[in-house]
Design a protein around this motif. Structure first.
Motif, short mmCIF file in Angstrom:
data_model
loop_
_atom_site.label_atom_id
_atom_site.label_comp_id
_atom_site.label_asym_id
_atom_site.label_seq_id
_atom_site.Cartn_x
_atom_site.Cartn_y
_atom_site.Cartn_z
N GLN A 32 0.59 -1.33 -0.08
CA GLN A 32 -0.13 -0.10 0.06
C GLN A 32 0.81 1.24 0.11
OE1 GLN A 32 -2.56 1.49 3.22
NE2 GLN A 32 -3.97 0.75 1.94
N GLY A 33 1.80 1.50 0.88
CA GLY A 33 2.62 2.64 0.97
C GLY A 33 3.57 2.69 -0.37
N THR A 34 3.70 1.75 -1.08
CA THR A 34 4.63 1.84 -2.42
C THR A 34 3.51 2.21 -3.55
OG1 THR A 34 6.05 0.01 -2.08
CG2 THR A 34 5.78 0.70 -4.25
N ALA A 35 2.18 1.83 -3.45
CA ALA A 35 1.19 2.16 -4.26
C ALA A 35 0.84 3.77 -4.24
CB ALA A 35 0.14 1.29 -4.01
N VAL A 36 0.66 3.87 -2.88
CA VAL A 36 0.47 5.43 -2.66
C VAL A 36 1.21 6.32 -3.33
CG1 VAL A 36 -0.12 7.21 -0.98
CG2 VAL A 36 -1.30 5.14 -1.13
N GLY A 37 2.55 5.90 -2.84
CA GLY A 37 3.77 6.76 -3.27
C GLY A 37 4.12 6.83 -4.93
N TRP A 38 3.53 5.52 -5.64
CA TRP A 38 3.91 5.61 -6.92
C TRP A 38 2.65 6.25 -7.43
CZ3 TRP A 38 0.28 4.31 -10.81
CH2 TRP A 38 0.56 4.10 -12.15
N LEU A 39 1.53 6.48 -7.11
CA LEU A 39 0.37 7.14 -8.02
C LEU A 39 0.79 8.80 -7.71
CD1 LEU A 39 -2.09 6.99 -9.12
CD2 LEU A 39 -3.45 6.89 -6.92
N ARG A 40 1.34 9.15 -6.32
CA ARG A 40 1.55 10.44 -6.26
C ARG A 40 2.74 11.08 -7.11
NH1 ARG A 40 6.02 14.45 -5.49
NH2 ARG A 40 4.76 15.87 -4.22
N ASP A 41 3.54 10.18 -7.40
CA ASP A 41 4.49 10.70 -8.28
C ASP A 41 4.10 10.71 -9.72
OD1 ASP A 41 6.53 10.51 -6.31
OD2 ASP A 41 7.42 8.55 -7.10
N ARG A 42 3.11 9.97 -10.33
CA ARG A 42 2.69 10.15 -11.41
C ARG A 42 1.80 11.27 -11.27
NH1 ARG A 42 5.15 6.24 -10.62
NH2 ARG A 42 6.59 7.77 -11.34
N LEU A 43 1.13 11.85 -10.43
CA LEU A 43 0.22 12.93 -10.55
C LEU A 43 1.16 14.17 -10.48
CD1 LEU A 43 -2.56 11.70 -8.01
CD2 LEU A 43 -2.60 12.16 -10.63
N ALA A 44 2.50 13.96 -9.94
CA ALA A 44 3.38 15.05 -9.84
C ALA A 44 4.33 14.94 -11.25
CB ALA A 44 4.17 14.76 -8.64
N ASP A 45 3.73 14.40 -12.29
CA ASP A 45 4.39 14.37 -13.51
C ASP A 45 5.76 13.93 -13.62
OD1 ASP A 45 2.22 15.79 -14.50
OD2 ASP A 45 2.94 17.76 -14.14
N ARG A 46 5.97 12.89 -12.71
CA ARG A 46 7.17 11.89 -12.84
C ARG A 46 6.92 10.84 -13.70
NH1 ARG A 46 8.67 12.24 -6.36
NH2 ARG A 46 9.21 14.65 -6.24
N PRO A 47 7.57 10.74 -14.74
CA PRO A 47 7.45 9.49 -15.65
C PRO A 47 7.43 7.97 -14.83
CG PRO A 47 9.32 10.41 -16.11
CD PRO A 47 9.12 11.13 -14.93
N ALA A 48 6.72 7.16 -15.39
CA ALA A 48 6.92 5.76 -14.86
C ALA A 48 7.43 4.64 -16.04
CB ALA A 48 5.55 5.15 -14.53
N THR A 49 8.03 3.80 -15.75
CA THR A 49 8.55 2.88 -16.84
C THR A 49 7.96 1.64 -16.77
OG1 THR A 49 10.92 3.54 -16.31
CG2 THR A 49 10.68 1.60 -17.54
N ALA A 50 7.07 1.39 -18.15
CA ALA A 50 6.38 0.20 -18.20
C ALA A 50 6.99 -1.15 -18.42
CB ALA A 50 5.42 0.54 -19.47
N ASN A 51 6.58 -2.07 -17.92
CA ASN A 51 7.25 -3.17 -18.12
C ASN A 51 6.48 -4.33 -18.90
OD1 ASN A 51 5.59 -3.84 -16.32
ND2 ASN A 51 6.95 -4.68 -14.62
N CYS A 52 5.94 -3.94 -20.12
CA CYS A 52 5.07 -4.93 -20.80
C CYS A 52 6.11 -6.00 -21.22
CB CYS A 52 4.56 -4.37 -21.92
SG CYS A 52 2.85 -3.50 -21.42
N SER A 53 7.36 -5.89 -21.52
CA SER A 53 8.31 -6.97 -21.93
C SER A 53 8.32 -7.95 -20.96
CB SER A 53 9.50 -6.22 -22.04
OG SER A 53 10.15 -5.77 -20.78
N ALA A 54 8.20 -7.61 -19.67
CA ALA A 54 8.25 -8.93 -18.69
C ALA A 54 6.97 -9.70 -18.80
CB ALA A 54 8.05 -8.20 -17.30
N LEU A 55 5.99 -9.33 -19.57
CA LEU A 55 4.69 -9.99 -19.73
C LEU A 55 4.80 -10.81 -20.97
CD1 LEU A 55 2.23 -7.64 -18.22
CD2 LEU A 55 2.87 -9.68 -17.13
N ASN A 56 5.44 -10.53 -21.92
CA ASN A 56 5.74 -11.30 -23.15
C ASN A 56 5.50 -12.84 -23.14
OD1 ASN A 56 5.78 -9.11 -24.48
ND2 ASN A 56 8.08 -9.06 -24.92
N GLY A 57 4.58 -13.33 -23.93
CA GLY A 57 4.48 -14.87 -23.84
C GLY A 57 3.53 -15.20 -23.10
N SER A 58 2.61 -14.23 -22.64
CA SER A 58 1.70 -14.65 -21.59
C SER A 58 0.43 -15.53 -22.19
CB SER A 58 0.96 -13.41 -20.94
OG SER A 58 1.82 -12.66 -20.32
#
Length: 439
Positions: free
Chosen positions: A413-439
């Motif tokens: 939960q703490g990580t999730a709230v911090g992650w969401l706060r950073d996105r709302l503060a315009d800090r970019p996030a790194t997608a990791n769809c490559s980790a899901l390849n082959g699903s």
């Protein structure tokens, strides 16, 4: 279909500019399992024309608040009722709560807004999160006892402490006595989330502006609700400036979840699902009439007024085979009935590209809302071009499915709230769809 106490008083209303004005005190309060539901929650006879329109508001005193130097901590709360649209296209009234933070927003731009979609609270009107915010602990004593705890307060207060405004939805029918709560209905819940954002942004005398960005937060039932909202935003609410979503342990494939919860501590959630399905899709009622025995009908009626604590104490580790005339489980019946399979297929989340960046976090040993189906949803979004951050949460597998499900919430939960706060503060996030390849 409704199996709850109905409103007995006639609604007296006047119409102004298409909006029915009905002071809450003119409505007759109802009770659910010996808990009085404030008259505020009774919808007016006629609803506004536009989704997200505020129907009524009133000050809401938070059960957990402290005096601060510049105002009450964590902030000033307002109970709200707003218009939404259900999965059949009809107008509905939904309640919730908006909290204006006492803390300043220290990120760039205008103060942002997060819509908090609650996890499983139950199906009785006394279980609504906005009522739990007021009372903290909701207890009904009598021939039918009930206990409801406002456990979402921790996530809400963590967001408020970062200067983020929060609006929480009660979902369709949870609190309002005119309809049964349509538990885990994909469209109903997604609409309720998006219209809560619209209602909060329209609320007068707040620090939100037309430049405020919007984030979504939810875990379990709430994770499915915000995941659905992120998918539906482009077509249902393109005016909502959605930037980022945290979807924890989302029930994206209800067929898989139905099989998993049967026989677990949270069997009650299966009953809430069936009750909601019957209200949303009346064509399914003949199937229920055919398969449900007297014990099944009685159980579903009782569950329709219960909160999650009540259901845990009453139905933990029981199986739906006791509900049916054939001795089959609900999951087995779904596999043999095309109408049920088609209905659940229509509830699948992961078929539309979500708006904004979305973090999907789920426990690798979650066997209540299974890890595999949440991972599949994230992988499907990646294939659709979604901006997805997939976060598997590792904890030891324990004998209790409920602990395996809620443990990742506590850890993340703490990580999730911090992650969401950073996105709302315009800090970019790194997608990791490559980790899901082959699903």
């Amino acid at each position: 279909m409704s199996v709850r106490t109905r409103i007995s008083a006639a609604l007296l209303a006047g119409t102004v500019a298409g909006v029915t004005v009905l002071p809450a005190q003119l409505a007759e309060a109802v009770t659910s399992r010996a808990v009085t539901i404030p008259a505020f929650y009774t919808p007016p006879a006629v609803l506004p024309a536009s989704n997200g329109t505020l129907i009524r508001t009133e000050p809401l005193k938070l059960a957990l608040s402290l005096p601060g130097i510049t105002g009450t901590l964590p902030g000033k709360a307002t109970r709200i009722m707003y218009r939404s649209t259900d999965s059949a296209g009809g107008p509905v009234a939904v309640t919730g709560a908006y909290i204006e933070p006492a803390a300043a927003w220290r990120g760039p731009g205008a103060r942002p807004l997060v819509v908090l979609a609650p996890g499983t609270m139950g199906q009785g009107d006394q279980c609504s999160t906005s009522l739990a915010l007021q009372k903290g602990l909701v207890i009904g004593l009598g021939s039918q006892t009930t206990v409801s705890i406002g456990y979402e307060v921790l996530a809400m207060y963590r967001l408020l402490a970062k200067g983020i405004a929060v609006v929480q939805t009660d979902y369709l029918g949870l609190g309002t006595p005119d309809l049964l709560h349509t538990y885990v209905n994909r469209v109903d819940s997604g609409h309720a989330v998006l219209d809560a954002a619209r209602a909060a942004l329209a609320l007068p005398n707040t620090s939100l502006t037309d430049r405020s960005s919007v984030g979504l937060y939810g875990y379990s039932q709430g994770g499915g609700a915000v995941a659905s909202a992120a998918e539906l935003q482009a077509t249902y609410a393109p005016d909502v400036p959605l930037k980022a979503t945290y979807a924890g342990a989302p029930p994206a494939n209800l067929a898989d979840v139905t099989a998993a919860i049967d026989g677990s501590e949270l069997l009650g959630a299966l009953g809430w699902s069936v009750n909601g399905f019957a209200q949303s899709e009346p064509a399914l009622q003949p199937l229920l009439d055919h398969y449900l025995n007297d014990a099944g009908r009685s159980t579903l009626k009782k569950l329709s007024t219960m909160c999650v604590g009540d259901a845990l104490l009453t139905y933990a580790n029981k199986r739906s085979t006791a509900w049916t005339t054939t001795g089959q489980s609900v999951s087995q019946i779904i596999k043999t009935e095309p109408a049920l399979r088609d209905y659940l297929a229509g509830q699948t989340i992961g078929t539309l590209r979500p708006t904004g960046v979305i973090r999907v976090a789920t426990g690798v040993n979650d066997n209540l809302v299974p890890f595999a189906q949440a991972r599949t949803m994230a992988a499907d979004w990646c294939r659709l071009g979604g901006d997805v951050v997939f976060a598997p949460i590792s904890l030891p597998r324990l004998p209790s499915p409920v602990i395996n499900h809620f443990g990742p919430l506590v850890k993340d939960q703490g990580t999730a709230v911090g992650w969401l706060r950073d996105r709302l503060a315009d800090r970019p996030a790194t997608a990791n769809c490559s980790a899901l390849n082959g699903s």
